[in-house]
Each structure stands twice: as C-alpha cells, then as structure tokens.
Design an enzyme around this catalytic site. Structure first.
Site, short mmCIF file in Angstrom:
data_model
loop_
_atom_site.label_atom_id
_atom_site.label_comp_id
_atom_site.label_asym_id
_atom_site.label_seq_id
_atom_site.Cartn_x
_atom_site.Cartn_y
_atom_site.Cartn_z
N SER A 30 -12.01 -7.19 2.32
CA SER A 30 -11.72 -6.56 1.03
C SER A 30 -12.98 -6.54 0.17
CB SER A 30 -10.56 -7.30 0.35
OG SER A 30 -10.06 -6.58 -0.75
N GLU B 27 -11.20 0.91 5.93
CA GLU B 27 -9.82 0.70 5.51
C GLU B 27 -9.80 0.69 3.99
OE1 GLU B 27 -8.47 -2.19 3.92
OE2 GLU B 27 -10.42 -3.19 3.75
N HIS C 125 -5.89 -4.45 5.10
CA HIS C 125 -4.97 -5.14 4.21
C HIS C 125 -3.55 -5.27 4.74
CE1 HIS C 125 -8.26 -4.60 1.35
NE2 HIS C 125 -7.63 -5.43 0.54
#
Length: 324
Positions: free
Chosen positions: A111, A228, A296
């Site tokens: 992330s 992503e 995620h």
C-alpha cells in the site's frame, strides 16, 4: 542486490514509516507477534512505533530514526512495516541510502509503503518485498495462502509460481475478525495473451505515481509491472493513473502487466477493466492479466520488487513464475 533469506532465530524489527502501530488493536498485534514467533523469529519494535500525532502518524525525524536503527542494527535481519497510510513519501529525501546499501535486509510492506520500497530499490538496487504488513499477520482466518507465499518469497531459496488462491475475501477483517465471507476464486482474468520476461516493478498504483518525475522513480524499461489499487480508487481514477504511468520514460519497455484484484467498493468491473486496457494502444501487444492475488484483497502473495518474472498467457490461461 538481494538480502539474505530469513530463518528461524532471526530478529524482525517492526517500524511504522506511515501510520502508527497504535491504530492496530492490541489483540491483533498479539496474534501477529505470536504468528511470527511461531516461525522461530524474534520480534522487536522501533522506539517510536506506537507514537502518533493528529494524523495518526509520527514525525519525519522519529520515523526515519526507527528506519535507520533497523538497518543499522546487525542483529536485525528483517524489517516489517506496521501498516500503510498516506505519507510514507515524506521520508524519501531523508533516507540514508548508503546505510541501506551497506546493510541489505528484507524490507516488507504494501500500500503506502510502495513509495519506500521502490525508492530504496531504485537508489540501492536492493530487492524489496511488496507483501504483508506486520499487522496482516494478526488476521485470525484466511491467512494460510498469504503465509505460504510469504515463506516462498523470503524464507525459501527456490523460485516459485504464483497460483491463484482457492478463495478470496474483501471483508473489513481488522474491524470484525469473526464475521468473514470467502468467495470462490475463478482464477486470473486474461485480458491480453502473450509471453514476457522482465524485472518486477510495482505496488500500489496511486502511490507509485507519487514518484513520477523524482529521483526515486525506478525505470519501467524491461519490466513486468505489478499494479493494484484500493477501495478509494474507481474505474475513472485507475484509468488516468495507469495512463499517467504509461507516459513515463521507459514505459514503452513494459513487457507485461499483472493487475491485482480490486476491492468491491472501487466499483471496478471486469468489463470496465477490459475496456480500459484495450483502449491503451501503448500496451496492446503485451500480456495483461487481472484478478491476481496481489494488493488489498485477501489473501495475497509477497512480490519481490527487483526480481525477475516470466509470464505466459495463452488459450485463456496464465502462469507467472518468480525467480529468486
């Protein structure tokens, strides 16, 4: 430059270069530490890992000091980030990259941590790992696949294939551990076929794009791009974020693309994703797959940034091989 493999007896240092570990429930922290000690690791913590300000983060100075201490300490073999957030890129100009180059170690997170992983890889050549946070190991159920690929990437010495998980979940597990829904996984979505080999570059797309135009942005030439995004993304933002990346120097050298499964709240559909990719003529001749266990949505693989990958996408099926 590759760090040494982790093994039983090694010390793992937990640091919080983005948000503070203080926002993670105590029971989740306890279980995460128990999981890692169960693998034979010794878990220690940065001095300021529980400090936090009004943004549930910490000062740049404290976060940098914990990062440097972890690389400087010869007893520490692996460095795991507590959790993601929004401000890891604040640290990039203050990192002592020479210190890291002289003390290569496993550094892992995902992330917002993408900014640090890619900057360190670009500045030092050190393979970094887009994989679970320390807090991820506090998941009660559904962690088996994540653990398996964590071990493949940082403990075992062989290359491996990325096989789809049997099920997937987009639950807010960190809020409610005992009410989980797991969906059957139909496998990869094949968007474009072909074969490719290259260097793994990627992570969270919107975070990766924060590096554009800076000295921290890695080259996209001859890369297999793993990207992503989270629930704050949606088809329109993903479209323009990907387009922005394709405008970068070296983007014409991207050899293949692996897209992680989108969270439900993003509103992304397979039809929309197909349309977005097909419309980008720059990548019409390379293999592209989606719905990978990356990002995620749980469970997910640990991806070594800077290692080599081979994609083979043919007759509606895909294989991805990671070389150590």
């Amino acid at each position: 430059m590759k760090p040494s493999r982790l093994q039983a007896g090694d010390e793992i240092r937990v640091i919080a270069p983005s948000r503070s570990l203080a926002i993670v429930k105590g029971e989740q922290r306890r279980l995460a530490e128990e999981r890692l000690t169960g693998l034979g690791f010794k878990v220690t913590y940065g001095k300021t890992v529980l400090f936090h300000d009004d943004f549930f983060s910490n000062s740049i100075e404290d976060r940098i000091e914990d990062l440097h201490d972890a690389f400087r300490d010869p007893s520490v073999k692996g460095i795991f980030t507590a959790i993601g957030g929004y401000n890891a890129n604040q640290l990039l100009r203050y990192i002592d990259y020479d210190l890291i180059k002289e003390n290569p170690k496993v550094l892992m997170g995902y992330s917002d941590i993408t900014a640090i992983l890619l900057a360190i890889y670009n500045k030092t050549g050190l393979t970094t790992y887009s994989g679970p946070h320390f807090s991820t190991f506090g998941m009660k159920a559904g962690l088996e696949y994540t653990m398996e690929y964590f071990k493949k990437a940082v403990i075992e010495s062989e290359g491996f294939y990325l096989e789809p998980s049997e099920t997937w979940s987009d639950d807010s597990w960190h809020l409610e551990q005992d009410d989980r829904t797991f969906h059957p996984n139909a496998g990869y979505m094949v968007i474009q076929e072909g074969e490719a080999a290259g260097t793994i570059i990627g992570g969270n797309l919107c975070t990766l794009n924060l590096l554009q135009g800076t000295e921290y942005m890695p080259s996209l030439k001859d890369s297999i791009l793993f990207i992503e995004d989270d629930e704050e993304s949606h088809p329109f933002s993903f479209d323009r974020d990907l387009q922005s990346l394709l405008h970068q120097p070296g983007a014409s050298g991207i050899k293949g693309i692996v897209i992680g499964r989108f969270q439900k709240d993003s509103g992304m559909t397979e039809y929309a994703l197909q349309e977005i990719i097909t419309a980008k003529k720059e990548i019409n001749d390379i293999p592209v797959i989606a719905n990978a266990n990356f990002g995620h949505v749980h469970p997910f693989v640990t991806v070594p940034v800077g290692s080599k990958a081979v994609m083979k996408v043919k007759n509606g099926k895909a294989t991805i091989q990671i070389h150590p």
